[in-house]
Design a protein around this motif. Structure first.
Motif, PDB file in Angstrom:
ATOM      1  N   THR A 170       0.847  -1.194   0.000  1.00 18.71           N
ATOM      2  CA  THR A 170       0.000   0.000   0.000  1.00 18.71           C
ATOM      3  C   THR A 170       0.884   1.246   0.000  1.00 18.71           C
ATOM      4  O   THR A 170       1.944   1.262   0.620  1.00 18.71           O
ATOM      5  N   ALA A 171       0.425   2.289  -0.690  1.00 16.63           N
ATOM      6  CA  ALA A 171       1.184   3.536  -0.808  1.00 16.63           C
ATOM      7  C   ALA A 171       0.303   4.687  -0.352  1.00 16.63           C
ATOM      8  O   ALA A 171      -0.880   4.744  -0.698  1.00 16.63           O
ATOM      9  N   SER A 172       0.898   5.598   0.398  1.00 20.23           N
ATOM     10  CA  SER A 172       0.088   6.636   1.033  1.00 20.23           C
ATOM     11  C   SER A 172       0.664   8.030   0.824  1.00 20.23           C
ATOM     12  O   SER A 172       1.847   8.210   0.522  1.00 20.23           O
ATOM     13  N   ALA A 173      -0.203   9.020   1.048  1.00 28.54           N
ATOM     14  CA  ALA A 173       0.222  10.420   1.009  1.00 28.54           C
ATOM     15  C   ALA A 173       1.177  10.742   2.155  1.00 28.54           C
ATOM     16  O   ALA A 173       1.797  11.802   2.160  1.00 28.54           O
ATOM     17  N   ASP A 174       1.330   9.824   3.125  1.00 27.84           N
ATOM     18  CA  ASP A 174       2.263  10.077   4.235  1.00 27.84           C
ATOM     19  C   ASP A 174       3.720   9.778   3.841  1.00 27.84           C
ATOM     20  O   ASP A 174       4.615   9.820   4.681  1.00 27.84           O
ATOM     21  N   GLY A 175       3.953   9.459   2.560  1.00 32.93           N
ATOM     22  CA  GLY A 175       5.319   9.179   2.103  1.00 32.93           C
ATOM     23  C   GLY A 175       5.746   7.741   2.320  1.00 32.93           C
ATOM     24  O   GLY A 175       6.871   7.367   1.991  1.00 32.93           O
ATOM     25  N   ARG A 176       4.834   6.934   2.869  1.00 30.36           N
ATOM     26  CA  ARG A 176       5.220   5.567   3.230  1.00 30.36           C
ATOM     27  C   ARG A 176       4.615   4.525   2.293  1.00 30.36           C
ATOM     28  O   ARG A 176       3.530   4.697   1.755  1.00 30.36           O
ATOM     29  N   VAL A 177       5.380   3.428   2.159  1.00 34.97           N
ATOM     30  CA  VAL A 177       4.878   2.242   1.465  1.00 34.97           C
ATOM     31  C   VAL A 177       4.985   1.101   2.462  1.00 34.97           C
ATOM     32  O   VAL A 177       6.056   0.862   3.040  1.00 34.97           O
ATOM     33  N   LYS A 178       3.877   0.402   2.676  1.00 35.81           N
ATOM     34  CA  LYS A 178       3.874  -0.698   3.644  1.00 35.81           C
ATOM     35  C   LYS A 178       3.556  -2.013   2.945  1.00 35.81           C
ATOM     36  O   LYS A 178       2.772  -2.054   2.007  1.00 35.81           O
ATOM     37  N   LEU A 179       4.192  -3.072   3.430  1.00 38.82           N
ATOM     38  CA  LEU A 179       3.879  -4.430   2.980  1.00 38.82           C
ATOM     39  C   LEU A 179       3.177  -5.142   4.121  1.00 38.82           C
ATOM     40  O   LEU A 179       3.614  -5.058   5.277  1.00 38.82           O
ATOM     41  N   TRP A 180       2.087  -5.837   3.797  1.00 29.51           N
ATOM     42  CA  TRP A 180       1.257  -6.481   4.819  1.00 29.51           C
ATOM     43  C   TRP A 180       1.096  -7.959   4.489  1.00 29.51           C
ATOM     44  O   TRP A 180       1.029  -8.338   3.321  1.00 29.51           O
ATOM     45  N   ASP A 181       0.995  -8.767   5.544  1.00 26.24           N
ATOM     46  CA  ASP A 181       0.486 -10.129   5.388  1.00 26.24           C
ATOM     47  C   ASP A 181      -0.890 -10.099   6.027  1.00 26.24           C
ATOM     48  O   ASP A 181      -1.011  -9.956   7.254  1.00 26.24           O
ATOM     49  N   VAL A 182      -1.929 -10.217   5.210  1.00 22.68           N
ATOM     50  CA  VAL A 182      -3.278  -9.949   5.733  1.00 22.68           C
ATOM     51  C   VAL A 182      -3.772 -11.041   6.676  1.00 22.68           C
ATOM     52  O   VAL A 182      -4.814 -10.889   7.312  1.00 22.68           O
ATOM     53  N   ARG A 183      -3.008 -12.145   6.807  1.00 22.92           N
ATOM     54  CA  ARG A 183      -3.420 -13.180   7.773  1.00 22.92           C
ATOM     55  C   ARG A 183      -2.988 -12.827   9.185  1.00 22.92           C
ATOM     56  O   ARG A 183      -3.496 -13.375  10.157  1.00 22.92           O
ATOM     57  N   ARG A 184      -1.999 -11.935   9.311  1.00 22.47           N
ATOM     58  CA  ARG A 184      -1.449 -11.652  10.643  1.00 22.47           C
ATOM     59  C   ARG A 184      -2.272 -10.594  11.349  1.00 22.47           C
ATOM     60  O   ARG A 184      -2.761  -9.653  10.732  1.00 22.47           O
ATOM     61  N   ALA A 185      -2.395 -10.747  12.653  1.00 22.04           N
ATOM     62  CA  ALA A 185      -3.199  -9.800  13.431  1.00 22.04           C
ATOM     63  C   ALA A 185      -2.641  -8.385  13.293  1.00 22.04           C
ATOM     64  O   ALA A 185      -3.364  -7.429  13.023  1.00 22.04           O
ATOM     65  N   SER A 186      -1.309  -8.241  13.478  1.00 21.45           N
ATOM     66  CA  SER A 186      -0.731  -6.904  13.393  1.00 21.45           C
ATOM     67  C   SER A 186      -0.655  -6.468  11.929  1.00 21.45           C
ATOM     68  O   SER A 186      -0.645  -5.285  11.613  1.00 21.45           O
ATOM     69  N   GLY A 187      -0.590  -7.464  11.018  1.00 21.24           N
ATOM     70  CA  GLY A 187      -0.682  -7.123   9.603  1.00 21.24           C
ATOM     71  C   GLY A 187       0.613  -6.688   8.960  1.00 21.24           C
ATOM     72  O   GLY A 187       1.076  -7.297   8.022  1.00 21.24           O
ATOM     73  N   CYS A 188       1.214  -5.585   9.478  1.00 25.05           N
ATOM     74  CA  CYS A 188       2.317  -4.974   8.747  1.00 25.05           C
ATOM     75  C   CYS A 188       3.596  -5.811   8.813  1.00 25.05           C
ATOM     76  O   CYS A 188       4.086  -6.132   9.893  1.00 25.05           O
ATOM     77  N   LEU A 189       4.127  -6.169   7.650  1.00 31.24           N
ATOM     78  CA  LEU A 189       5.389  -6.902   7.587  1.00 31.24           C
ATOM     79  C   LEU A 189       6.560  -5.937   7.628  1.00 31.24           C
ATOM     80  O   LEU A 189       7.549  -6.160   8.321  1.00 31.24           O
ATOM     81  N   SER A 190       6.470  -4.852   6.832  1.00 34.79           N
ATOM     82  CA  SER A 190       7.571  -3.890   6.816  1.00 34.79           C
ATOM     83  C   SER A 190       7.095  -2.564   6.242  1.00 34.79           C
ATOM     84  O   SER A 190       6.088  -2.485   5.536  1.00 34.79           O
ATOM     85  N   THR A 191       7.845  -1.525   6.596  1.00 33.70           N
ATOM     86  CA  THR A 191       7.634  -0.195   6.028  1.00 33.70           C
ATOM     87  C   THR A 191       8.906   0.140   5.262  1.00 33.70           C
ATOM     88  O   THR A 191      10.000   0.129   5.837  1.00 33.70           O
ATOM     89  N   LEU A 192       8.789   0.371   3.969  1.00 28.93           N
ATOM     90  CA  LEU A 192       9.981   0.558   3.143  1.00 28.93           C
ATOM     91  C   LEU A 192      10.702   1.854   3.498  1.00 28.93           C
ATOM     92  O   LEU A 192      10.073   2.886   3.724  1.00 28.93           O
ATOM     93  N   ASP A 193      12.019   1.785   3.544  1.00 31.55           N
ATOM     94  CA  ASP A 193      12.836   2.930   3.942  1.00 31.55           C
ATOM     95  C   ASP A 193      13.828   3.242   2.833  1.00 31.55           C
ATOM     96  O   ASP A 193      14.707   2.447   2.523  1.00 31.55           O
ATOM     97  N   GLN A 194      13.678   4.445   2.237  1.00 30.67           N
ATOM     98  CA  GLN A 194      14.533   4.801   1.099  1.00 30.67           C
ATOM     99  C   GLN A 194      16.017   4.811   1.467  1.00 30.67           C
ATOM    100  O   GLN A 194      16.879   4.621   0.606  1.00 30.67           O
ATOM    101  N   HIS A 195      16.330   5.004   2.762  1.00 29.74           N
ATOM    102  CA  HIS A 195      17.743   5.067   3.175  1.00 29.74           C
ATOM    103  C   HIS A 195      18.273   3.723   3.653  1.00 29.74           C
ATOM    104  O   HIS A 195      19.403   3.643   4.134  1.00 29.74           O
TER     105      HIS A 195
END
Length: 374
Positions: A179-204
């Motif tokens: 998912t890509a957002s106006a907050d500058g972030r791109v997140k990868l999710w595993d939708v089976r997991r309760a917390s969901g978010c696998l990682s937040t991509l970091d340009q650096h």
């Protein structure tokens, strides 16, 4: 074939839309039928096949959900997508805060999902066999997952801080969503997991000092308004209003640091770009003002600019069977970009001595009439 793409004089797409075209999708089953969605809410279904077998032809509109249709979207259609497994169903989402599931044969909605805010983007997994979830990005920072089977919004992914402009399921793992957002972030999710978010991509790649003023873990220094997986799902390409395009390793989340130069992007909403399929190397086709930039995905080279539209290009879609490209623009036109196949034959060689593959009937309708060009 991709390197020789050119605007085809012999192929037109029937002009139906009276306003800009935001989104295109070609069904993956036969690669024959294309949907388009316009900023006036209209949806058109085209047949790309050359039924006349003549070298010059027009791709005809088979039907449309026009302004007079009782279930037409009230505002701009931002995304259309075919159901990945058959052409009997397609989906559309709109600034009118709805996602509609359509029966192709009757052109009636089989289901409608309502949201609290504008819908920017939605996507169904091209590979899922165990779920029927549609991911939806809206004005809310929460990513919504709608279940086609139950007809309800089954759950929500929380983590973004601003609106979600683009969503895309991995073509490799059926439960992984980007998912890509106006907050500058791109997140990868595993939708089976309760917390969901696998990682937040970091340009650096984690190397910026924590004291720096830049927000940690941003993919872009601006709104991220487009993302597209490579066909093997191993890499993810993102685009942002910082005029940058970035290529990520989708399993490690690492920025590969490929430099595409300045990729001008002034879109306030989602930008629909695409990556070739079945080519080596792979190419990205990116709307760039009134042109389309063609980049090599892994080296970052700008190979060519496709010129032909009169106004801002909003979307493009690749047809892998023939390596063709279709693009939609604010100028209300859909253009077909076809590989220029025929080299002019020098006069001293008779046609008969040419190798037979020159005359493969599968490509007849993709020939440009080079004879006229002198």
């Amino acid at each position: 074939r991709v390197l020789s793409l050119e605007l085809n004089k012999d192929r037109d797409v029937e002009r139906i839309h009276g306003s800009g075209i935001n989104t295109l999708d070609i069904e993956p089953v036969e690669g024959r039928y294309m949907l388009s969605g316009g900023s006036d809410g209209v949806i058109v279904l085209y047949d790309l096949e050359n039924l006349s077998r003549k070298p010059s032809y027009t791709c005809k509109a088979l039907c449309s959900v026009g302004r007079s249709h009782p279930d037409v979207h009230r505002f701009s259609v931002e995304t259309v997508q075919w159901y990945p497994h058959d052409t009997g169903m397609f989906t559309s989402s709109s600034f009118d805060k709805t996602l509609k599931i359509w029966d192709t044969n009757t052109l009636q909605p089989a289901d409608v999902f309502h949201f609290e805010g504008t819908v920017y983007s939605h996507h169904m997994s091209p590979v899922a066999t165990k779920h029927c979830l549609i991911a939806v990005g809206t004005k809310s920072p929460k990513v919504q997952l709608c279940d086609l089977k139950s007809g309800s919004c089954s759950h929500i992914l929380q983590g973004h801080r601003q609106e979600v402009l683009a969503v895309s399921w991995s073509p490799r793992h059926e439960y992984v969503l980007a998912t890509a957002s106006a907050d500058g972030r791109v997140k990868l999710w595993d939708v089976r997991r309760a917390s969901g978010c696998l990682s937040t991509l970091d340009q650096h790649n984690g190397e910026k000092s924590k004291a720096s003023s830049e927000a940690a873990n941003t993919a872009h220094n601006g709104r991220v308004n487009g993302l597209c997986y490579t066909n093997d799902g191993l890499h993810l390409l993102t685009i942002g209003t910082d005029d940058r395009m970035r290529l990520w390793n989708s399993s490690t989340g690492e920025n590969t640091l490929v430099n595409y130069g300045k990729v001008c992007n002034e879109s306030r909403k989602g930008l629909k770009f695409t990556i070739s399929c079945g080519c080596n190397p792979e190419f990205a086709f990116v709307p760039y003002g009134s042109t389309i930039g063609v980049y090599t995905v892994f080296t970052g080279e700008l190979v060519t600019m496709l010129r032909g539209h009169y106004s801002t290009v909003d979307c493009c879609v690749f047809q892998p069977n023939f390596q063709e490209l279709y693009s939609g623009s604010k100028d209300c036109n859909i253009l077909a970009w076809i590989p220029a196949l025929r080299e002019p034959v020098p006069d001293d060689i008779s046609e008969k001595s040419l190798p037979q593959q020159h005359l493969n009937p599968a490509y007849e309708d993709a020939w440009s009439s080079s004879d006229d060009e002198g």
